[in-house]
Design a protein around this motif. Sequence first.
Motif, short mmCIF file in Angstrom:
data_model
loop_
_atom_site.label_atom_id
_atom_site.label_comp_id
_atom_site.label_asym_id
_atom_site.label_seq_id
_atom_site.Cartn_x
_atom_site.Cartn_y
_atom_site.Cartn_z
N CYS A 46 0.86 -1.19 0.00
CA CYS A 46 0.00 0.00 0.00
C CYS A 46 0.89 1.24 0.00
CB CYS A 46 -0.90 -0.02 1.23
SG CYS A 46 -1.82 1.52 1.47
N CYS A 49 0.27 3.02 3.72
CA CYS A 49 0.59 2.44 5.03
C CYS A 49 1.58 1.28 4.95
CB CYS A 49 -0.69 1.99 5.72
SG CYS A 49 -1.38 0.47 5.07
N CYS A 63 -4.44 0.17 0.10
CA CYS A 63 -5.13 -0.99 0.66
C CYS A 63 -6.57 -0.58 1.00
CB CYS A 63 -4.40 -1.51 1.89
SG CYS A 63 -4.56 -0.46 3.34
N CYS A 66 -6.92 1.95 3.97
CA CYS A 66 -6.54 3.34 3.68
C CYS A 66 -7.56 4.00 2.75
CB CYS A 66 -5.15 3.40 3.06
SG CYS A 66 -3.86 3.06 4.26
ZN LIG Z 1 -2.86 1.12 3.42
#
Ligand SMILES: [Zn+2]
Length: 235
Positions: A46, A49, A63, A66
């Motif tokens: 991601c 994150c 992801c 997020c």
């Molecule tokens: Zn993420």
Amino acid sequence: MLSCLLEETLRRLYPPTCVLCGASGCGGLDLCAGCLADLPTDSRSCSRCALPLPAEGSPAALCGACQRRPPPFAVCHAAFRYEDPLPALVGGAKFRARLNLLRLLGQCSAITLRERNAQIPELLLPVPLHRSRLRERGYNQAQEVARILGRAFAIPVDARSCVRIRATVPQTGLEQKERRRNLRGAFRVLNPLDGVHVAIVDDVVTTGSTVSELARVLLKSGAGRVDVWAVARTP
Ligand SMILES: [Zn+2]
Ligand SMILES: [Zn+2]
């Protein structure tokens, strides 16, 4: 100057040796080229994150978590996946006071951050430990990693402006919601961070709740942007 000379002498007396297999280290690291290449990284994660994503798909994907609720930090760079042999390396560093392992992890993280062209912050802020934990352990592992990264990128490390004012119970085994509650009010920033671009430094990011809480507090205290630089991220 003197410390450079001392380092050079030490390097000659004790040439770098791979901590994993005992072969000669490469590039001044206590890791050989083979073991360094074998450390687990994510081919795709991601972009916000650093959570691993399935191998196929666009490289800049987010992801699900997020997309639903973006974290307070701008980006998280994790050099490695927290899989073998990372737990042994980080664990050794945590529990057997092996500061040389933390130095090695910091050096490896610097290499990865360079390869990824990570945006360089103005200040590194290690995740603070509560003073009771610090007393018990003798050092803050995040601060040791930050020291190496600070030296590698010539960025100041600030280990004083933010303190952990509450000794939280260990996060392991807690649900996401409980983790957030456990951390509420845990950190306090002592100096305003007028528009500064900060990177929080931690050894292992697990669910991200600690770095998220700290990022929230830093932004509230005036930080212009908060990134996360971690050695490893649990998949
Ligand atoms: Zn993420
Ligand atoms: Zn090796």
